[in-house]
Design a protein around this motif. Structure first.
Motif, PDB file in Angstrom:
ATOM      1  N   ASP A   1      -6.421  11.188   6.688  1.00 46.92           N
ATOM      2  CA  ASP A   1      -7.229  12.318   7.164  1.00 46.92           C
ATOM      3  C   ASP A   1      -6.503  13.653   7.033  1.00 46.92           C
ATOM      4  OD1 ASP A   1      -9.472  10.742   7.797  1.00 46.92           O
ATOM      5  OD2 ASP A   1      -8.609  10.210   9.747  1.00 46.92           O
ATOM      6  N   GLY A   2      -5.790  13.850   5.924  1.00 44.79           N
ATOM      7  CA  GLY A   2      -5.103  15.114   5.673  1.00 44.79           C
ATOM      8  C   GLY A   2      -3.820  15.298   6.458  1.00 44.79           C
ATOM      9  N   GLY A   3      -3.373  14.255   7.134  1.00 46.66           N
ATOM     10  CA  GLY A   3      -2.144  14.332   7.932  1.00 46.66           C
ATOM     11  C   GLY A   3      -0.899  14.315   7.062  1.00 46.66           C
ATOM     12  N   PRO A   4       0.264  14.266   7.699  1.00 45.25           N
ATOM     13  CA  PRO A   4       1.521  14.288   6.943  1.00 45.25           C
ATOM     14  C   PRO A   4       1.708  13.012   6.127  1.00 45.25           C
ATOM     15  CG  PRO A   4       1.947  13.825   9.250  1.00 45.25           C
ATOM     16  CD  PRO A   4       0.482  14.158   9.136  1.00 45.25           C
ATOM     17  N   TRP A   5       2.517  13.116   5.073  1.00 48.02           N
ATOM     18  CA  TRP A   5       2.862  11.952   4.270  1.00 48.02           C
ATOM     19  C   TRP A   5       3.836  11.086   5.057  1.00 48.02           C
ATOM     20  CZ3 TRP A   5       0.090  10.882   0.156  1.00 48.02           C
ATOM     21  CH2 TRP A   5      -0.542  11.910  -0.532  1.00 48.02           C
ATOM     22  N   THR A   6       3.571   9.769   5.092  1.00 53.98           N
ATOM     23  CA  THR A   6       4.475   8.822   5.745  1.00 53.98           C
ATOM     24  C   THR A   6       4.826   7.714   4.763  1.00 53.98           C
ATOM     25  OG1 THR A   6       2.637   7.540   6.669  1.00 53.98           O
ATOM     26  CG2 THR A   6       3.560   9.292   8.061  1.00 53.98           C
ATOM     27  N   LEU A   7       6.030   7.190   4.905  1.00 51.43           N
ATOM     28  CA  LEU A   7       6.526   6.147   4.011  1.00 51.43           C
ATOM     29  C   LEU A   7       5.846   4.815   4.300  1.00 51.43           C
ATOM     30  CD1 LEU A   7       8.565   5.321   1.811  1.00 51.43           C
ATOM     31  CD2 LEU A   7      10.178   4.812   3.658  1.00 51.43           C
ATOM     32  N   VAL A   8       5.327   4.185   3.255  1.00 51.23           N
ATOM     33  CA  VAL A   8       4.775   2.833   3.340  1.00 51.23           C
ATOM     34  C   VAL A   8       5.839   1.834   2.918  1.00 51.23           C
ATOM     35  CG1 VAL A   8       3.053   1.223   2.408  1.00 51.23           C
ATOM     36  CG2 VAL A   8       2.414   3.605   2.918  1.00 51.23           C
ATOM     37  N   GLU A   9       6.460   2.105   1.767  1.00 54.42           N
ATOM     38  CA  GLU A   9       7.451   1.181   1.219  1.00 54.42           C
ATOM     39  C   GLU A   9       8.373   1.927   0.264  1.00 54.42           C
ATOM     40  OE1 GLU A   9       5.219  -1.840  -0.913  1.00 54.42           O
ATOM     41  OE2 GLU A   9       3.819  -0.334  -1.614  1.00 54.42           O
ATOM     42  N   ALA A  10       9.589   1.367   0.094  1.00 56.47           N
ATOM     43  CA  ALA A  10      10.572   1.960  -0.810  1.00 56.47           C
ATOM     44  C   ALA A  10      11.362   0.841  -1.473  1.00 56.47           C
ATOM     45  CB  ALA A  10      11.510   2.890  -0.042  1.00 56.47           C
TER      46      ALA A  10
ATOM     47  N   PRO B   1       3.787  -5.640  10.683  1.00 54.18           N
ATOM     48  CA  PRO B   1       5.242  -5.717  10.844  1.00 54.18           C
ATOM     49  C   PRO B   1       5.998  -5.181   9.630  1.00 54.18           C
ATOM     50  CG  PRO B   1       4.389  -7.850  10.188  1.00 54.18           C
ATOM     51  CD  PRO B   1       3.187  -6.943  10.402  1.00 54.18           C
ATOM     52  N   ALA B   2       7.257  -4.856   9.851  1.00 56.70           N
ATOM     53  CA  ALA B   2       8.156  -4.537   8.739  1.00 56.70           C
ATOM     54  C   ALA B   2       8.335  -5.800   7.909  1.00 56.70           C
ATOM     55  CB  ALA B   2       9.495  -4.052   9.270  1.00 56.70           C
ATOM     56  N   MET B   3       8.514  -5.623   6.609  1.00 53.50           N
ATOM     57  CA  MET B   3       8.702  -6.759   5.707  1.00 53.50           C
ATOM     58  C   MET B   3       9.729  -6.405   4.645  1.00 53.50           C
ATOM     59  SD  MET B   3       4.762  -7.971   5.040  1.00 53.50           S
ATOM     60  CE  MET B   3       3.951  -6.420   5.406  1.00 53.50           C
TER      61      MET B   3
ATOM     62  N   GLY C   1      13.174  -4.328  -1.742  1.00 53.37           N
ATOM     63  CA  GLY C   1      13.051  -3.214  -0.820  1.00 53.37           C
ATOM     64  C   GLY C   1      12.345  -3.607   0.454  1.00 53.37           C
ATOM     65  N   ILE C   2      11.818  -2.594   1.124  1.00 59.08           N
ATOM     66  CA  ILE C   2      11.213  -2.797   2.439  1.00 59.08           C
ATOM     67  C   ILE C   2       9.813  -2.206   2.497  1.00 59.08           C
ATOM     68  CG2 ILE C   2      13.373  -2.905   3.744  1.00 59.08           C
ATOM     69  CD1 ILE C   2      11.624   0.280   4.072  1.00 59.08           C
ATOM     70  N   VAL C   3       8.979  -2.859   3.284  1.00 54.47           N
ATOM     71  CA  VAL C   3       7.682  -2.317   3.680  1.00 54.47           C
ATOM     72  C   VAL C   3       7.867  -1.931   5.141  1.00 54.47           C
ATOM     73  CG1 VAL C   3       5.226  -2.780   3.995  1.00 54.47           C
ATOM     74  CG2 VAL C   3       6.459  -3.843   2.078  1.00 54.47           C
ATOM     75  N   GLU C   4       7.611  -0.684   5.462  1.00 53.67           N
ATOM     76  CA  GLU C   4       7.819  -0.170   6.814  1.00 53.67           C
ATOM     77  C   GLU C   4       6.878  -0.830   7.821  1.00 53.67           C
ATOM     78  OE1 GLU C   4      10.022   2.350   7.848  1.00 53.67           O
ATOM     79  OE2 GLU C   4      10.871   2.138   5.835  1.00 53.67           O
ATOM     80  N   ALA C   5       7.317  -0.943   9.075  1.00 58.84           N
ATOM     81  CA  ALA C   5       6.422  -1.354  10.155  1.00 58.84           C
ATOM     82  C   ALA C   5       5.262  -0.354  10.182  1.00 58.84           C
ATOM     83  CB  ALA C   5       7.166  -1.345  11.485  1.00 58.84           C
ATOM     84  N   ASP C   6       4.061  -0.825  10.340  1.00 56.95           N
ATOM     85  CA  ASP C   6       2.823  -0.029  10.308  1.00 56.95           C
ATOM     86  C   ASP C   6       2.491   0.470   8.902  1.00 56.95           C
ATOM     87  OD1 ASP C   6       2.404  -0.275  13.107  1.00 56.95           O
ATOM     88  OD2 ASP C   6       3.756   1.423  13.464  1.00 56.95           O
TER      89      ASP C   6
END
Length: 168
Positions: free
Chosen positions: A153-162, A44-46, A32-37
Protein backbone atom coordinates in the motif's frame (compact mmCIF):
# COMPACT_ATOMS: atom_id res chain seq x y z
CA UNK A 1 10.17 -7.95 -55.79
CA UNK A 2 6.66 -8.64 -54.54
CA UNK A 3 4.55 -5.55 -53.94
CA UNK A 4 4.66 -4.41 -50.29
CA UNK A 5 7.37 -6.84 -49.22
CA UNK A 6 9.59 -3.95 -48.16
CA UNK A 7 6.84 -2.73 -45.80
CA UNK A 8 6.76 -5.85 -43.65
CA UNK A 9 8.31 -5.03 -40.25
CA UNK A 10 11.39 -7.09 -39.48
CA UNK A 11 12.61 -8.26 -36.07
CA UNK A 12 14.88 -5.69 -34.46
CA UNK A 13 18.60 -6.21 -34.05
CA UNK A 14 19.96 -7.14 -30.63
CA UNK A 15 21.79 -4.20 -29.09
CA UNK A 16 24.58 -3.86 -26.54
CA UNK A 17 22.01 -3.63 -23.72
CA UNK A 18 21.72 -7.43 -23.77
CA UNK A 19 25.45 -7.93 -23.20
CA UNK A 20 25.26 -5.57 -20.22
CA UNK A 21 22.25 -7.49 -18.87
CA UNK A 22 23.96 -10.88 -19.30
CA UNK A 23 26.40 -10.16 -16.42
CA UNK A 24 23.42 -10.51 -14.06
CA UNK A 25 21.91 -13.60 -15.74
CA UNK A 26 24.43 -16.30 -14.95
CA UNK A 27 23.78 -19.91 -14.06
CA UNK A 28 24.14 -20.09 -10.28
CA UNK A 29 23.39 -21.70 -6.96
CA UNK A 30 22.45 -19.79 -3.83
CA UNK A 31 21.82 -19.94 -0.12
CA UNK A 32 20.22 -17.41 2.14
CA UNK A 33 17.36 -16.45 4.39
CA UNK A 34 13.68 -15.63 4.14
CA UNK A 35 12.86 -13.07 6.82
CA UNK A 36 10.22 -13.70 9.49
CA UNK A 37 6.96 -12.21 8.12
CA UNK A 38 8.64 -12.12 4.67
CA UNK A 39 6.02 -14.37 3.09
CA UNK A 40 3.19 -12.64 4.93
CA UNK A 41 2.29 -11.68 8.50
CA UNK A 42 3.10 -14.43 10.97
CA UNK A 43 5.26 -16.51 8.62
CA UNK A 44 8.46 -17.86 10.19
CA UNK A 45 12.04 -17.13 9.22
CA UNK A 46 13.45 -19.78 6.90
CA UNK A 47 16.66 -20.79 5.22
CA UNK A 48 16.73 -21.49 1.51
CA UNK A 49 18.95 -22.98 -1.15
CA UNK A 50 18.36 -22.98 -4.85
CA UNK A 51 19.69 -22.89 -8.37
CA UNK A 52 18.99 -21.15 -11.65
CA UNK A 53 19.88 -21.59 -15.29
CA UNK A 54 19.68 -19.17 -18.21
CA UNK A 55 19.48 -19.35 -21.98
CA UNK A 56 19.20 -16.75 -24.71
CA UNK A 57 16.30 -17.06 -27.11
CA UNK A 58 15.20 -15.38 -30.35
CA UNK A 59 18.74 -14.68 -31.49
CA UNK A 60 19.73 -13.15 -28.14
CA UNK A 61 16.74 -10.79 -27.88
CA UNK A 62 15.62 -12.29 -24.53
CA UNK A 63 17.19 -14.25 -21.68
CA UNK A 64 15.08 -16.96 -20.05
CA UNK A 65 15.81 -17.88 -16.44
CA UNK A 66 14.47 -21.01 -14.78
CA UNK A 67 14.80 -21.06 -10.99
CA UNK A 68 14.03 -23.53 -8.22
CA UNK A 69 14.45 -23.13 -4.47
CA UNK A 70 13.85 -25.31 -1.40
CA UNK A 71 12.90 -23.57 1.84
CA UNK A 72 13.36 -24.90 5.38
CA UNK A 73 12.42 -23.89 8.90
CA UNK A 74 15.42 -22.91 11.02
CA UNK A 75 15.44 -26.44 12.54
CA UNK A 76 15.90 -27.91 9.02
CA UNK A 77 12.28 -29.02 8.43
CA UNK A 78 11.42 -28.85 4.71
CA UNK A 79 8.61 -26.36 4.01
CA UNK A 80 8.23 -25.88 0.25
CA UNK A 81 9.73 -25.88 -3.23
CA UNK A 82 9.42 -22.59 -5.10
CA UNK A 83 9.79 -22.40 -8.90
CA UNK A 84 9.97 -19.39 -11.22
CA UNK A 85 10.20 -18.79 -14.95
CA UNK A 86 11.67 -15.36 -15.87
CA UNK A 87 12.02 -13.75 -19.32
CA UNK A 88 14.08 -10.57 -19.41
CA UNK A 89 15.41 -8.25 -22.10
CA UNK A 90 15.73 -4.74 -23.49
CA UNK A 91 12.52 -3.07 -24.63
CA UNK A 92 13.43 -0.38 -27.18
CA UNK A 93 9.89 1.07 -27.14
CA UNK A 94 10.15 1.96 -23.43
CA UNK A 95 13.91 2.55 -23.45
CA UNK A 96 14.39 0.16 -20.54
CA UNK A 97 14.61 -3.42 -19.42
CA UNK A 98 11.43 -5.46 -19.01
CA UNK A 99 10.79 -8.85 -17.46
CA UNK A 100 7.88 -11.21 -17.20
CA UNK A 101 7.60 -13.75 -14.43
CA UNK A 102 5.45 -16.74 -13.59
CA UNK A 103 5.84 -18.90 -10.49
CA UNK A 104 4.28 -22.02 -8.99
CA UNK A 105 2.16 -19.88 -6.63
CA UNK A 106 0.27 -18.64 -9.68
CA UNK A 107 1.89 -15.21 -9.62
CA UNK A 108 2.44 -13.62 -13.01
CA UNK A 109 3.69 -10.15 -13.67
CA UNK A 110 5.63 -7.61 -15.66
CA UNK A 111 8.47 -5.59 -14.18
CA UNK A 112 10.63 -2.67 -15.34
CA UNK A 113 14.35 -2.60 -14.71
CA UNK A 114 17.45 -0.50 -14.88
CA UNK A 115 21.17 -1.04 -14.48
CA UNK A 116 23.29 1.35 -12.45
CA UNK A 117 26.90 0.19 -12.49
CA UNK A 118 27.08 -3.16 -10.71
CA UNK A 119 23.41 -3.15 -9.69
CA UNK A 120 20.35 -4.33 -11.60
CA UNK A 121 17.00 -3.38 -10.10
CA UNK A 122 13.54 -4.49 -11.21
CA UNK A 123 10.26 -3.15 -9.81
CA UNK A 124 6.64 -4.07 -10.34
CA UNK A 125 4.94 -1.97 -13.03
CA UNK A 126 1.99 0.15 -11.98
CA UNK A 127 0.68 0.74 -8.48
CA UNK A 128 -0.71 -2.59 -7.19
CA UNK A 129 -1.30 -2.97 -3.43
CA UNK A 130 1.80 -5.18 -3.14
CA UNK A 131 4.88 -4.14 -5.11
CA UNK A 132 8.13 -6.06 -5.53
CA UNK A 133 11.67 -4.79 -5.96
CA UNK A 134 14.39 -7.26 -6.97
CA UNK A 135 18.05 -6.22 -6.72
CA UNK A 136 21.12 -7.98 -8.14
CA UNK A 137 24.56 -6.73 -7.05
CA UNK A 138 27.63 -8.02 -8.93
CA UNK A 139 30.23 -5.80 -7.25
CA UNK A 140 32.05 -9.07 -6.43
CA UNK A 141 31.85 -11.15 -9.65
CA UNK A 142 32.58 -14.34 -7.67
CA UNK A 143 29.49 -13.95 -5.48
CA UNK A 144 26.43 -12.05 -6.62
CA UNK A 145 24.09 -10.71 -3.93
CA UNK A 146 20.34 -10.81 -4.59
CA UNK A 147 17.49 -9.24 -2.60
CA UNK A 148 13.72 -9.38 -2.82
CA UNK A 149 11.90 -6.49 -1.17
CA UNK A 150 8.22 -5.59 -0.92
CA UNK A 151 6.12 -2.49 -0.38
CA UNK A 152 2.50 -2.77 0.76
CA UNK A 153 0.00 0.00 0.00
CA UNK A 154 2.78 2.46 -0.89
CA UNK A 155 4.61 1.87 2.39
CA UNK A 156 8.36 1.53 2.88
CA UNK A 157 10.36 -1.23 1.20
CA UNK A 158 11.01 -4.18 3.53
CA UNK A 159 13.29 -7.17 3.02
CA UNK A 160 11.61 -10.46 2.13
CA UNK A 161 14.71 -12.52 1.38
CA UNK A 162 18.41 -12.18 0.61
CA UNK A 163 20.86 -14.61 -1.01
CA UNK A 164 24.52 -15.13 -1.80
CA UNK A 165 24.68 -16.50 -5.36
CA UNK A 166 27.67 -18.42 -6.72
CA UNK A 167 28.13 -18.85 -10.50
CA UNK A 168 28.20 -22.49 -11.64
Amino acid sequence: MLAGLDRIPQPIAVGPEMDVLARFCRDMTWTGIVEADGMGPGTPAMTARGHGTHQRIQGGRWIVGTYEQDQFLLDGTFVLKWQLHWVVGWDPASGGYRATLADNYGHAGVMRGCIDGDRLTFETLGEPAVRLRLVWDVTDPRQMLWRNETSVDGGPWTLVEAYHCTPT
